[in-house]
Design an enzyme around this catalytic site. Structure first.
Site, PDB file in Angstrom:
ATOM      1  N   ASP A  99       0.832  -1.211   0.000  1.00  0.00           N
ATOM      2  CA  ASP A  99       0.000   0.000   0.000  1.00  0.00           C
ATOM      3  C   ASP A  99       0.867   1.261   0.000  1.00  0.00           C
ATOM      4  O   ASP A  99       1.965   1.254   0.547  1.00  0.00           O
ATOM      5  CB  ASP A  99      -0.907  -0.034   1.241  1.00  0.00           C
ATOM      6  CG  ASP A  99      -2.056   0.948   1.131  1.00  0.00           C
ATOM      7  OD1 ASP A  99      -2.277   1.502   0.038  1.00  0.00           O
ATOM      8  OD2 ASP A  99      -2.725   1.170   2.151  1.00  0.00           O
ATOM      9  N   ASN A 116     -10.570  -2.672  -6.126  1.00  0.00           N
ATOM     10  CA  ASN A 116      -9.762  -1.781  -6.975  1.00  0.00           C
ATOM     11  C   ASN A 116     -10.400  -1.527  -8.347  1.00  0.00           C
ATOM     12  O   ASN A 116     -10.066  -0.551  -9.021  1.00  0.00           O
ATOM     13  CB  ASN A 116      -8.336  -2.325  -7.184  1.00  0.00           C
ATOM     14  CG  ASN A 116      -7.444  -2.176  -5.971  1.00  0.00           C
ATOM     15  OD1 ASN A 116      -6.500  -2.917  -5.784  1.00  0.00           O
ATOM     16  ND2 ASN A 116      -7.727  -1.184  -5.120  1.00  0.00           N
ATOM     17  N   ARG A 122     -11.704   2.013  -8.982  1.00  0.00           N
ATOM     18  CA  ARG A 122     -10.822   3.172  -9.188  1.00  0.00           C
ATOM     19  C   ARG A 122     -11.086   3.785 -10.572  1.00  0.00           C
ATOM     20  O   ARG A 122     -11.689   3.129 -11.436  1.00  0.00           O
ATOM     21  CB  ARG A 122      -9.362   2.742  -9.083  1.00  0.00           C
ATOM     22  CG  ARG A 122      -9.010   2.376  -7.668  1.00  0.00           C
ATOM     23  CD  ARG A 122      -7.528   2.317  -7.454  1.00  0.00           C
ATOM     24  NE  ARG A 122      -7.288   2.107  -6.030  1.00  0.00           N
ATOM     25  CZ  ARG A 122      -6.102   2.180  -5.458  1.00  0.00           C
ATOM     26  NH1 ARG A 122      -5.040   2.470  -6.188  1.00  0.00           N
ATOM     27  NH2 ARG A 122      -5.961   1.982  -4.167  1.00  0.00           N
TER      28      ARG A 122
HETATM   29  C1  FPP Z   1      -1.581   0.260  -3.412  1.00  0.00           C
HETATM   30  O1  FPP Z   1      -1.198   1.584  -3.490  1.00  0.00           O
HETATM   31  C2  FPP Z   1      -1.138  -0.534  -4.529  1.00  0.00           C
HETATM   32  C3  FPP Z   1      -1.927  -1.110  -5.481  1.00  0.00           C
HETATM   33  C4  FPP Z   1      -3.400  -0.987  -5.540  1.00  0.00           C
HETATM   34  C5  FPP Z   1      -1.385  -1.909  -6.560  1.00  0.00           C
HETATM   35  C6  FPP Z   1      -0.116  -2.640  -6.287  1.00  0.00           C
HETATM   36  C7  FPP Z   1       0.583  -2.742  -7.558  1.00  0.00           C
HETATM   37  C8  FPP Z   1       1.911  -2.673  -7.730  1.00  0.00           C
HETATM   38  C9  FPP Z   1       2.875  -2.597  -6.634  1.00  0.00           C
HETATM   39  C10 FPP Z   1       2.480  -2.644  -9.096  1.00  0.00           C
HETATM   40  C11 FPP Z   1       2.126  -3.777  -9.975  1.00  0.00           C
HETATM   41  C12 FPP Z   1       2.325  -5.098  -9.336  1.00  0.00           C
HETATM   42  C13 FPP Z   1       2.756  -6.198  -9.964  1.00  0.00           C
HETATM   43  C14 FPP Z   1       2.775  -7.480  -9.207  1.00  0.00           C
HETATM   44  C15 FPP Z   1       3.215  -6.190 -11.350  1.00  0.00           C
HETATM   45  P1  FPP Z   1      -2.349   2.679  -3.544  1.00  0.00           P
HETATM   46  O2  FPP Z   1      -2.544   3.069  -4.948  1.00  0.00           O
HETATM   47  O3  FPP Z   1      -3.557   2.169  -2.846  1.00  0.00           O
HETATM   48  O4  FPP Z   1      -1.680   3.837  -2.712  1.00  0.00           O
HETATM   49  P2  FPP Z   1      -2.439   4.968  -1.883  1.00  0.00           P
HETATM   50  O5  FPP Z   1      -3.203   4.269  -0.797  1.00  0.00           O
HETATM   51  O6  FPP Z   1      -1.323   5.805  -1.354  1.00  0.00           O
HETATM   52  O7  FPP Z   1      -3.324   5.712  -2.847  1.00  0.00           O
END
Ligand code: FPP
Length: 245
Positions: free
Chosen positions: A21, A69, A72
């Site tokens: 996250d 998700n 989004r």
């Molecule tokens: C959370 O950060 C992350 C995600 C919803 C996606 C995770 C994806 C990756 C790390 C990249 C792709 C992964 C692979 C395995 C290729 P957020 O967007 O919720 O952050 P925030 O809470 O600060 O908005």
């Protein structure tokens, strides 16, 4: 002594699961678009995967995309799906070099066809690897998983394949997406949030929880070692008393 050297190989968590996250907040802090945060998140994914394989953690599960998700903005969902496809293409070499088997859990049919194809391709190419199983949770939600399990078991009862008395924890476990994985020992969540967000609800029944303020793109092997060391200093009693262990 460096952190890695302090890790007790005999007390390694068998299964580490991570809620990655903070990509969006990381990007915002630097004045970038959210997509850049996700892009940098993939670097942390590579370092974590390589480190877990190197220290012999046999199972690593990453929460890459939740059922929620999908809500989004369309552009961000598309970015994440593109990133998934490009990372799979790029990282197949990392997986092969490190003898890592790829696995995926979740409602995979809801992913774009291209992502499904790429995923199946890498899964089949790495199926003979045995050092570590890397599971990506994609379009995954624990409530969806448990609902699917209840539906499948009910159908078996309805068709007289099993009796309600046959339903035990093992049978439930066998119908989860994770039926080929052991229970989670250590669950890590980055970015300071302290919640589970519909991840592996059944499988974390006895997991140790580890929360760090570090945002996912900043997560390095140092943070991983800290989480493992902290885990190794805890007493896991599984309902028993200290004296019984
Ligand atoms: C959370 O950060 C992350 C995600 C919803 C996606 C995770 C994806 C990756 C790390 C990249 C792709 C992964 C692979 C395995 C290729 P957020 O967007 O919720 O952050 P925030 O809470 O600060 O908005």
């Amino acid at each position: 002594m460096d952190l890695e050297a302090q890790i007790d190989e005999k007390k390694l968590p068998k299964h580490i699961a991570i809620i990655m996250d903070g990509n969006g907040r990381w990007a915002k802090q630097q004045g970038f678009l959210r997509a850049i945060g996700h892009q940098n998140g993939t670097k942390a994914v590579r370092e974590t995967v390589e480190t877990c394989a190197k220290i012999n953690v046999p199972y690593l599960t990453l929460y890459a995309f939740s059922t929620e998700n999908w809500n989004r903005p369309k552009l961000e969902v598309e970015t994440l799906m593109k990133l998934l496809v490009s990372s799979l293409k790029k990282e197949i070499k990392t997986l092969q070099d490190n003898n890592i088997k790829l696995n995926a859990i979740g409602n995979l049919e809801s992913l774009p066809k291209k992502a499904q194809r790429e995923l199946q391709d890498v899964i089949s190419k790495t199926k003979g690897n045995s050092r570590m199983t890397l599971t990506l949770a994609l379009s995954y939600g624990a409530r969806e998983e448990i609902t699917k399990t209840i539906r499948e078991i009910s159908l078996k009862v309805k068709n007289n394949l099993i009796s309600p008395l046959d339903i035990d924890e093992r049978l439930v476990n066998d119908h989860l997406y994770t039926n080929n994985l052991p229970d989670v020992d250590l669950l890590i969540r980055t970015s300071g949030e302290q919640r589970i967000s519909n991840f592996l609800l059944w499988q974390i029944a006895y997991a140790e929880l580890s929360f760090t303020d570090t945002l996912w793109p900043d997560f390095t092997k140092k943070h991983l070692f800290e989480a493992i060391l902290n885990y190794q200093n805890r007493e896991r009693r599984f309902g028993k008393t200290s004296e019984q262990l």
